[in-house]
Design a protein around this motif. Structure first.
Motif, short mmCIF file in Angstrom:
data_model
loop_
_atom_site.label_atom_id
_atom_site.label_comp_id
_atom_site.label_asym_id
_atom_site.label_seq_id
_atom_site.Cartn_x
_atom_site.Cartn_y
_atom_site.Cartn_z
N THR A 32 125.02 65.80 -15.97
CA THR A 32 124.70 67.17 -16.38
C THR A 32 125.37 68.17 -15.45
O THR A 32 125.97 69.17 -15.90
N TRP A 33 125.29 67.93 -14.15
CA TRP A 33 125.90 68.86 -13.19
C TRP A 33 127.40 68.96 -13.41
O TRP A 33 127.97 70.05 -13.40
N ILE A 34 128.05 67.82 -13.62
CA ILE A 34 129.50 67.82 -13.81
C ILE A 34 129.89 68.61 -15.05
O ILE A 34 130.83 69.42 -15.03
N LEU A 35 129.18 68.40 -16.17
CA LEU A 35 129.50 69.11 -17.39
C LEU A 35 129.27 70.61 -17.23
O LEU A 35 130.08 71.44 -17.69
N LYS A 36 128.18 71.00 -16.60
CA LYS A 36 127.92 72.43 -16.39
C LYS A 36 128.96 73.05 -15.45
O LYS A 36 129.42 74.18 -15.67
N GLU A 37 129.33 72.31 -14.41
CA GLU A 37 130.33 72.82 -13.47
C GLU A 37 131.69 72.93 -14.14
O GLU A 37 132.43 73.90 -13.94
N PHE A 38 132.03 71.95 -14.95
CA PHE A 38 133.28 71.99 -15.71
C PHE A 38 133.29 73.20 -16.64
O PHE A 38 134.28 73.93 -16.74
N GLY A 39 132.18 73.42 -17.32
CA GLY A 39 132.08 74.58 -18.21
C GLY A 39 132.19 75.88 -17.45
O GLY A 39 132.84 76.83 -17.92
N ARG A 40 131.58 75.94 -16.29
CA ARG A 40 131.64 77.17 -15.48
C ARG A 40 133.07 77.48 -15.05
O ARG A 40 133.49 78.64 -15.05
N GLN A 41 133.83 76.43 -14.71
CA GLN A 41 135.18 76.63 -14.20
C GLN A 41 136.20 76.91 -15.30
O GLN A 41 137.15 77.66 -15.10
N TYR A 42 136.03 76.30 -16.47
CA TYR A 42 137.11 76.30 -17.45
C TYR A 42 136.77 76.97 -18.79
O TYR A 42 137.61 77.00 -19.68
#
Length: 451
Positions: A32-42
């Motif tokens: 979950t953290w990775i997907l949210k962080e990916f969404g935040r960045q890109y």
């Protein structure tokens, strides 16, 4: 904490052949953290929907297959904004939502402009069920525990991680790098790669907190055992799981059902073991009889070894105290080097498409810990949790299979070197095995064979 899997997610985002993404990984590995962080960045924003916390959202997928209507209902119910190409849509905890998973077919066919990623803690088990599944309509991505390289980055050792990336020759690692890398690896054996455990060390340097975090994760896994649809399997899964340290503590690490309990038979526990494999909690490594291609062609399905998904979880489940960190090489050699084997297997499974196998001869006894398929070559691998090593089994393997063996690989605490066709890789370089094997083969003039 930096996760290198973000690079794979960016490739997915930019691919002209992008499909809805299914993200697999064990509980608390950071999906979950990775997907949210990916969404935040890109992306401009992330629209996040958790189907465990908001079970009522599942109904939107039961009443219609119309993608636009589904998204409209989700936006109205959650007050979140979804813009094609600009929003990353995350469907989380979908393992118990077959209609959500099946809807990916309609998103791919009718609304490819939406970027969707699905995740779930026991998704591997859900996908293994014989239910309707969007075959060919989704992409897959596996998220594993943090690697040793990611541990270095989280620990503030970017210089060491960068140095490992610069290695492009087979030559000894200078002591200025070798010694601190050796010490960091010992700590990685203590924390493992579960993000919470790593965080307890990198931010607080709190060993008790590491122990507590790993115990909590193990407890969560053991509660998940009860989610098997056949309640009679719960005690079998639990006993099998707790037997793994005992299985790996023996010189011959072949999995034996009688270690679980006296008189146990394969037919009683096969379903329980498969549940753990599909959940991603254990790796099952089959024995094979010869180094031919493909690697699965010579599998002996009756003989296999079982390892855990993470070296830190194995240490904690084995009740090995972190104090061994300060006792020389003890952490590497404790219970027959099983921690080192587990750690190397984790690194190899991320770099090579085919699951590693192992080779063994019973009389006289020889065992090569792993066999890996790199392109069209089968390469034998031994793991030695010490220095001044000998490789009796690798020597025997070479005698038996001769020209089929282009290179032999040994992981140990010795320095990086190539001695004839024997490549010694320091354990802390396991994440770079594929690159180093390629360099060694090129140096030997033995590039990959052709079909």
């Amino acid at each position: 904490m930096e996760r290198l899997i973000i690079k794979e997610l960016t490739k997915w985002k930019e691919s002209p052949y992008r499909k809805p993404l299914i993200v697999k990984g064990i509980r608390q590995v950071g999906k979950t953290w990775i997907l949210k962080e990916f969404g935040r960045q890109y992306y401009d924003n992330v629209a996040y929907f958790n189907f465990d916390e908001n079970m009522e959202y599942r109904q939107f997928f039961e009443t219609t297959k119309d993608v636009d209507r589904i998204l409209q209902n989700l936006m109205l119910a959650s007050s979140q904004k979804i813009i094609p190409e600009k929003t990353l849509i995350v469907f989380d905890e979908v393992q118990d939502c077959p209609n959500v998973i099946n809807s990916m077919k309609y998103f791919q066919e009718n609304a490819p402009q939406y970027h969707i990623a699905c995740a779930g803690s026991l998704l591997g088990i859900a996908l293994a069920k014989p239910s309707s599944f969007p075959v060919g309509k989704v992409n897959f991505l596996q998220i594993d525990p943090m690697t040793f390289t990611e541990f270095l980055l989280a620990n503030g050792n970017e210089n060491l991680a960068r140095y490992l990336d610069t290695i492009n020759m087979i030559e000894p690692i200078p002591d200025a790098f070798f010694n601190p890398l050796y010490e960091k690896l010992k700590m990685y054996y203590v924390t493992g790669g579960m993000p919470e455990s790593v965080l307890m060390w990198t931010e607080a340097r709190d060993v008790d907190a590491i122990q507590g975090a790993l115990s909590g994760i193990i407890g969560a896994y053991e509660r998940d055992f009860g989610k098997h649809p056949d309640v009679t399997q719960f005690p079998k899964i639990s006993m099998l799981w707790k037997s793994v340290p005992s299985q790996l503590s023996r010189e011959n690490k072949k999995f034996l059902y009688r270690v679980i309990r006296e008189g146990a038979r394969a037919r009683e526990y096969e379903d329980a073991l498969q549940w753990l494999v599909e959940a991603g909690l254990v790796h099952k490594v089959f024995r094979r009889s010869a180094p031919g291609l493909p690697i699965s062609a010579y599998d002996d399905l009756s003989a296999f070894k079982v390892y855990l998904a993470d070296v830190g979880l194995l240490r904690r489940l084995s009740l090995l105290a972190p104090t061994a960190f300060n006792e020389g090489n003890r952490l590497f050699t404790e219970f027959k080097g099983a921690l080192s084997e587990n750690y190397v297997l984790q690194a190899l499974t991320k770099q090579f498409e085919a699951t590693p196998r192992y080779w063994a001869q019973i009389n006289p006894p020889y065992e090569v810990d792993f066999l890996i398929q790199r392109e069209n070559d089968i390469i034998p691998v031994e793991v030695k949790a010490e220095t001044n090593t000998t490789s009796r089994s690798l020597k025997k393997f070479k005698e038996l299979f001769g020209d089929k063996v282009k290179l032999r690989v040994r992981f140990s605490l010795d320095n990086l070197k190539l001695d004839d066709d024997m490549l010694n890789i320091p354990l802390f370089l396991a994440d770079h095995a594929d690159k180093l094997i390629g360099i060694a083969l090129e140096q030997l003039g033995k590039g990959s064979s052709e079909f």
